[in-house]
Motif scaffolding. Structure first.
Motif, PDB file in Angstrom:
ATOM      1  N   ARG A 321      67.898   7.184  22.600  1.00 40.30           N
ATOM      2  CA  ARG A 321      68.504   7.972  23.441  1.00 40.30           C
ATOM      3  C   ARG A 321      69.675   7.345  24.038  1.00 40.30           C
ATOM      4  NH1 ARG A 321      62.907   9.466  24.792  1.00 40.30           N
ATOM      5  NH2 ARG A 321      62.912   8.100  26.177  1.00 40.30           N
ATOM      6  N   PRO A 322      70.715   8.335  24.681  1.00 42.57           N
ATOM      7  CA  PRO A 322      71.882   7.699  25.470  1.00 42.57           C
ATOM      8  C   PRO A 322      71.091   6.927  26.772  1.00 42.57           C
ATOM      9  CG  PRO A 322      72.357   9.668  24.575  1.00 42.57           C
ATOM     10  CD  PRO A 322      70.893   9.797  24.429  1.00 42.57           C
ATOM     11  N   LEU A 323      71.832   5.890  27.264  1.00 46.99           N
ATOM     12  CA  LEU A 323      71.308   5.508  28.477  1.00 46.99           C
ATOM     13  C   LEU A 323      72.555   5.411  29.471  1.00 46.99           C
ATOM     14  CD1 LEU A 323      69.582   3.892  30.317  1.00 46.99           C
ATOM     15  CD2 LEU A 323      70.785   1.828  29.536  1.00 46.99           C
ATOM     16  N   LEU A 324      72.398   6.575  30.441  1.00 40.93           N
ATOM     17  CA  LEU A 324      73.164   6.939  31.575  1.00 40.93           C
ATOM     18  C   LEU A 324      72.878   6.102  32.949  1.00 40.93           C
ATOM     19  CD1 LEU A 324      75.785   8.691  32.346  1.00 40.93           C
ATOM     20  CD2 LEU A 324      74.167  10.680  32.846  1.00 40.93           C
ATOM     21  N   VAL A 325      74.050   5.144  33.291  1.00 42.23           N
ATOM     22  CA  VAL A 325      73.896   4.504  34.547  1.00 42.23           C
ATOM     23  C   VAL A 325      74.520   5.238  35.678  1.00 42.23           C
ATOM     24  CG1 VAL A 325      74.264   2.446  35.593  1.00 42.23           C
ATOM     25  CG2 VAL A 325      73.785   2.519  33.140  1.00 42.23           C
ATOM     26  N   MET A 359      82.055  22.444  44.852  1.00 42.47           N
ATOM     27  CA  MET A 359      81.263  23.051  43.969  1.00 42.47           C
ATOM     28  C   MET A 359      81.616  24.088  43.080  1.00 42.47           C
ATOM     29  SD  MET A 359      78.385  21.277  44.903  1.00 42.47           S
ATOM     30  CE  MET A 359      76.921  22.309  44.311  1.00 42.47           C
ATOM     31  N   THR A 360      82.806  24.399  43.379  1.00 39.37           N
ATOM     32  CA  THR A 360      83.599  25.385  42.423  1.00 39.37           C
ATOM     33  C   THR A 360      84.128  24.902  41.294  1.00 39.37           C
ATOM     34  OG1 THR A 360      85.783  24.913  43.433  1.00 39.37           O
ATOM     35  CG2 THR A 360      84.425  26.602  44.658  1.00 39.37           C
ATOM     36  N   LEU A 361      84.236  23.446  41.116  1.00 40.50           N
ATOM     37  CA  LEU A 361      84.688  22.890  39.822  1.00 40.50           C
ATOM     38  C   LEU A 361      83.491  22.528  39.093  1.00 40.50           C
ATOM     39  CD1 LEU A 361      87.075  20.495  41.128  1.00 40.50           C
ATOM     40  CD2 LEU A 361      87.704  22.591  40.324  1.00 40.50           C
ATOM     41  N   PRO A 362      83.629  22.761  37.641  1.00 38.64           N
ATOM     42  CA  PRO A 362      82.634  22.497  36.612  1.00 38.64           C
ATOM     43  C   PRO A 362      82.382  21.057  36.611  1.00 38.64           C
ATOM     44  CG  PRO A 362      84.528  23.017  35.331  1.00 38.64           C
ATOM     45  CD  PRO A 362      84.972  23.421  36.746  1.00 38.64           C
ATOM     46  N   PRO A 363      81.503  20.871  36.021  1.00 44.87           N
ATOM     47  CA  PRO A 363      80.950  18.981  36.188  1.00 44.87           C
ATOM     48  C   PRO A 363      81.738  18.349  35.023  1.00 44.87           C
ATOM     49  CG  PRO A 363      78.742  20.206  36.171  1.00 44.87           C
ATOM     50  CD  PRO A 363      80.102  21.384  36.052  1.00 44.87           C
ATOM     51  N   ALA A 364      82.158  17.243  35.235  1.00 41.28           N
ATOM     52  CA  ALA A 364      83.036  16.584  34.224  1.00 41.28           C
ATOM     53  C   ALA A 364      82.160  16.367  33.163  1.00 41.28           C
ATOM     54  CB  ALA A 364      83.674  15.274  35.026  1.00 41.28           C
ATOM     55  N   PRO A 365      82.563  16.385  31.678  1.00 45.27           N
ATOM     56  CA  PRO A 365      81.889  15.996  30.795  1.00 45.27           C
ATOM     57  C   PRO A 365      81.961  14.566  30.615  1.00 45.27           C
ATOM     58  CG  PRO A 365      84.257  16.683  30.097  1.00 45.27           C
ATOM     59  CD  PRO A 365      84.085  17.007  31.482  1.00 45.27           C
ATOM     60  N   ILE A 366      80.772  13.988  30.197  1.00 46.89           N
ATOM     61  CA  ILE A 366      80.465  12.463  29.971  1.00 46.89           C
ATOM     62  C   ILE A 366      80.213  12.063  28.628  1.00 46.89           C
ATOM     63  CG2 ILE A 366      79.222  10.770  30.928  1.00 46.89           C
ATOM     64  CD1 ILE A 366      80.613  11.993  33.005  1.00 46.89           C
ATOM     65  N   PRO A 367      80.945  11.117  27.934  1.00 48.40           N
ATOM     66  CA  PRO A 367      80.889  10.708  26.799  1.00 48.40           C
ATOM     67  C   PRO A 367      79.498  10.038  26.417  1.00 48.40           C
ATOM     68  CG  PRO A 367      82.377   9.260  27.599  1.00 48.40           C
ATOM     69  CD  PRO A 367      81.883  10.337  28.534  1.00 48.40           C
ATOM     70  N   LEU A 368      78.493  10.755  25.846  1.00 51.98           N
ATOM     71  CA  LEU A 368      77.265  10.410  25.562  1.00 51.98           C
ATOM     72  C   LEU A 368      77.000  10.097  24.041  1.00 51.98           C
ATOM     73  CD1 LEU A 368      75.106  12.333  28.276  1.00 51.98           C
ATOM     74  CD2 LEU A 368      75.879   9.908  28.440  1.00 51.98           C
ATOM     75  N   SER A 369      76.292   9.145  23.528  1.00 53.92           N
ATOM     76  CA  SER A 369      76.041   9.012  22.273  1.00 53.92           C
ATOM     77  C   SER A 369      74.456   8.467  21.820  1.00 53.92           C
ATOM     78  CB  SER A 369      77.095   8.166  21.365  1.00 53.92           C
ATOM     79  OG  SER A 369      77.146   6.951  21.831  1.00 53.92           O
ATOM     80  N   PRO A 370      73.887   8.549  20.917  1.00 54.82           N
ATOM     81  CA  PRO A 370      72.610   7.832  20.721  1.00 54.82           C
ATOM     82  C   PRO A 370      72.694   6.298  20.900  1.00 54.82           C
ATOM     83  CG  PRO A 370      72.711   9.712  19.281  1.00 54.82           C
ATOM     84  CD  PRO A 370      74.269   9.356  19.766  1.00 54.82           C
ATOM     85  N   GLY A 371      71.800   5.696  21.831  1.00 57.68           N
ATOM     86  CA  GLY A 371      71.803   4.400  21.599  1.00 57.68           C
ATOM     87  C   GLY A 371      72.852   3.687  22.678  1.00 57.68           C
ATOM     88  N   ALA A 372      73.965   4.296  23.116  1.00 59.79           N
ATOM     89  CA  ALA A 372      75.245   3.969  23.855  1.00 59.79           C
ATOM     90  C   ALA A 372      74.677   3.976  25.375  1.00 59.79           C
ATOM     91  CB  ALA A 372      76.080   4.749  23.470  1.00 59.79           C
ATOM     92  N   VAL A 373      75.369   2.992  25.948  1.00 66.91           N
ATOM     93  CA  VAL A 373      75.545   2.886  27.517  1.00 66.91           C
ATOM     94  C   VAL A 373      76.539   3.418  28.197  1.00 66.91           C
ATOM     95  CG1 VAL A 373      75.161   1.421  29.336  1.00 66.91           C
ATOM     96  CG2 VAL A 373      73.751   0.944  27.138  1.00 66.91           C
ATOM     97  N   THR A 374      76.371   4.393  28.942  1.00 61.44           N
ATOM     98  CA  THR A 374      77.602   5.040  29.870  1.00 61.44           C
ATOM     99  C   THR A 374      77.518   4.884  31.199  1.00 61.44           C
ATOM    100  OG1 THR A 374      78.086   6.705  27.986  1.00 61.44           O
ATOM    101  CG2 THR A 374      78.895   7.014  30.115  1.00 61.44           C
ATOM    102  N   PRO A 405      72.808  15.338  25.227  1.00 64.06           N
ATOM    103  CA  PRO A 405      71.068  15.433  24.950  1.00 64.06           C
ATOM    104  C   PRO A 405      70.637  14.609  26.410  1.00 64.06           C
ATOM    105  CG  PRO A 405      71.830  13.458  23.802  1.00 64.06           C
ATOM    106  CD  PRO A 405      73.011  14.094  24.277  1.00 64.06           C
ATOM    107  N   ALA A 406      69.306  14.843  26.317  1.00 64.67           N
ATOM    108  CA  ALA A 406      68.409  14.026  27.463  1.00 64.67           C
ATOM    109  C   ALA A 406      68.747  12.552  27.394  1.00 64.67           C
ATOM    110  CB  ALA A 406      67.004  14.566  27.689  1.00 64.67           C
ATOM    111  N   CYS A 407      68.890  11.946  28.536  1.00 68.23           N
ATOM    112  CA  CYS A 407      69.128  10.489  28.780  1.00 68.23           C
ATOM    113  C   CYS A 407      68.159   9.694  29.410  1.00 68.23           C
ATOM    114  CB  CYS A 407      70.270  10.334  29.457  1.00 68.23           C
ATOM    115  SG  CYS A 407      71.911  11.176  28.928  1.00 68.23           S
ATOM    116  N   ASP A 408      67.921   8.454  28.988  1.00 66.84           N
ATOM    117  CA  ASP A 408      67.264   7.521  30.012  1.00 66.84           C
ATOM    118  C   ASP A 408      68.129   7.332  31.057  1.00 66.84           C
ATOM    119  OD1 ASP A 408      65.082   7.438  28.551  1.00 66.84           O
ATOM    120  OD2 ASP A 408      65.632   5.565  27.418  1.00 66.84           O
TER     121      ASP A 408
END
Length: 476
Positions: A321-325, A359-374, A405-408
């Motif tokens: 799973r992606p790891l999001l810090v 709150m009117t702005l959409p959330p920023a996209p975050i680069p996530l990939s399996p096994g990677a740390v962001t 996808p869902a992250c740790d």
């Protein structure tokens, strides 16, 4: 087991290893996680304070009250204490080691119905000690450090002063333990002319302390008497007698402590006095209570109360799973902590605090990939007002919830951690262990790993150590 002179349950060493249950209350999620880890017994962390308490040796409730108005925070404490619990349950209130949050209001609410609250806010492992009722950071008094730089008011000059700040906003009249009420059938009176002194103590022994406490009583939320280091280190029997004598005077013991051994003595002496005495302190005091509870690892293999960890859902193993810090703190060490991860290949996405608040702005996209740390963090190069911290934390939570996808998760800062978990629908956590002090590894009901850590904790390698613990094969 034996009974105290008041008929309350007194706790023997056998009780502490086999029978004790603990209900702990914390004002933010990172503090709740730290407490659960330090208790060293099978525990559950509950994020919904209104939900029925789960069956576990220890339950830690995150009241999420750090930023609430004082009266609302006090109500949250009172509501948590009103929940049904097993007879003889030990009560513990986790407080911030820097005395931040609704320290006075929550302490006053927590004291309702208790014979006394034993207060010990030292955290020796982090260099935070208490001498002469003054918190010190690595030997420097709290009020002359920069630790409160993000707070709207100056740091208190003592624990006694901190107990007075905000107490008047709770709607309670400052007074003796339990707002004047002890256990059922117990009468409490405490006036300048009518202080009750227990038979084991002389009037002279407490006269000076009692007079000093009276001078503070008009303003203080809890009326306290000091327990100096000499008494803390005089032996558990003598310390227990001192704590009981202070309670008989209608006061709450305020204990100095500089070492874990000091906190061990305070916890042990308090438990001797029965369930009418409650503990209030940091993760350091929770650790002392945990050491009294025994070796949880040895016991966990044999007790049916040990919570089983759920298997991850889906086909991806945790390491895939992606790891999001999520760094939700403006602490000066945060940049150096992030830099160590980036140097080893982690992605870093600094987010504009103004965009997070909008709150009117959409959330920023975050680069996530399996096994990677962001890593995502607040862009400190942009203007950031400490008064907007709550809205920024909410913006970080919206950003995380929008990702697939869902992250740790690694979450720094208690408010950020709670907002993120609320946003992704997590209402309960099971502690797994600690990476380092305060960096607690947890498991969600759907099997994901979460690490929470207070924003002010950890050295420059803190995030690196956490990433290595969660992804041992990723090359960090």
């Amino acid at each position: 087991m034996s009974l105290t002179s008041r008929g309350e349950r007194a706790l023997s060493p056998a009780d502490t290893s086999a029978l004790l249950r603990v209900l702990a209350l914390a004002d933010d999620l990172s503090g709740a996680a730290e407490t659960a880890a330090e208790l060293r017994v099978p525990s559950r962390i509950v994020l919904d304070a209104a939900a029925p308490l789960p069956r576990a040796r220890a339950v830690v409730v995150d009241l999420h009250s750090r930023r609430l108005p004082a009266e609302a925070a006090a109500r949250a404490v009172r509501a948590a204490l009103a929940a049904p619990r097993a007879p003889g349950t030990v009560l513990f209130k986790k407080v911030d080691s820097l005395l931040r949050g609704n320290f006075a209001a929550e302490a006053l609410a927590y004291a309702a119905g208790a014979r006394a609250v034993v207060i010990a806010p030292a955290l020796p492992v982090a260099g935070r000690t208490v001498r002469d009722q003054v918190v010190h950071l690595n030997g420097v008094p709290l009020h002359v450090t920069a630790a409160w730089r993000a707070e709207p008011r100056p740091a208190p000059r003592s624990v006694t002063e901190a107990l007075a700040i905000g107490a008047q906003a709770t709607g309670h009249t400052p007074g003796a333990p339990g707002d004047g009420d002890g256990p059922a059938g117990t009468e409490r009176q405490c006036t300048p002319s009518g202080l009750r002194t227990p038979p084991a103590a002389s009037n002279d022994q407490y006269a000076n302390d009692g007079a000093q406490a009276e001078r503070h009583s008009a303003a203080a939320g809890l009326r306290t008497l000091p327990v100096p280091l000499a008494t803390v280190r005089a032996g558990i029997g003598m310390l227990s007698q001192r704590l009981g004598a202070i309670a008989e005077l209608g006061r709450h013991p305020l204990c100095d402590a500089e070492t874990d051994a000091d906190l061990d003595a305070i916890a042990a002496a308090t438990l001797r006095l029965g369930s009418g005495f409650r503990l209030l302190g940091t993760g350091g005091l929770a650790g002392a209570l945990g050491r009294l509870l025994g070796d949880a690892k040895a016991r966990s293999a044999h007790t049916p109360e040990t919570p089983s960890l759920p298997a991850p859902t889906g086909t991806a193993a945790s390491g895939a799973r992606p790891l999001l810090v999520v760094v939700g703190t403006a602490e000066p060490t945060a940049a150096a902590q992030i830099a160590q991860l980036v140097a080893l290949g982690a992605w870093h996405v600094p987010l504009d605090p103004a965009a997070l608040e909008d709150m009117t702005l959409p959330p920023a996209p975050i680069p996530l990939s399996p096994g990677a740390v962001t890593v995502i963090s607040i862009d400190n190069s942009r203007s950031f007002r400490s008064s907007s911290a709550h809205h920024v934390a909410s913006g970080l939570a919206r950003t995380v919830a929008a990702q697939t996808p869902a992250c740790d998760l690694v979450l720094t800062g208690g408010e950020t951690a709670r907002n993120v978990l609320d946003a992704v629908g997590v209402a309960e956590l099971t502690p797994v262990g600690q990476v380092h002090h305060g960096a607690v590894r947890l498991r969600t009901p759907d099997g994901r790993s979460v690490v929470t850590r207070p924003g002010s904790y950890g050295g420059e390698d803190s995030l690196l150590r956490i990433a290595r613990a969660l992804r041992p094969d990723a090359g960090f």
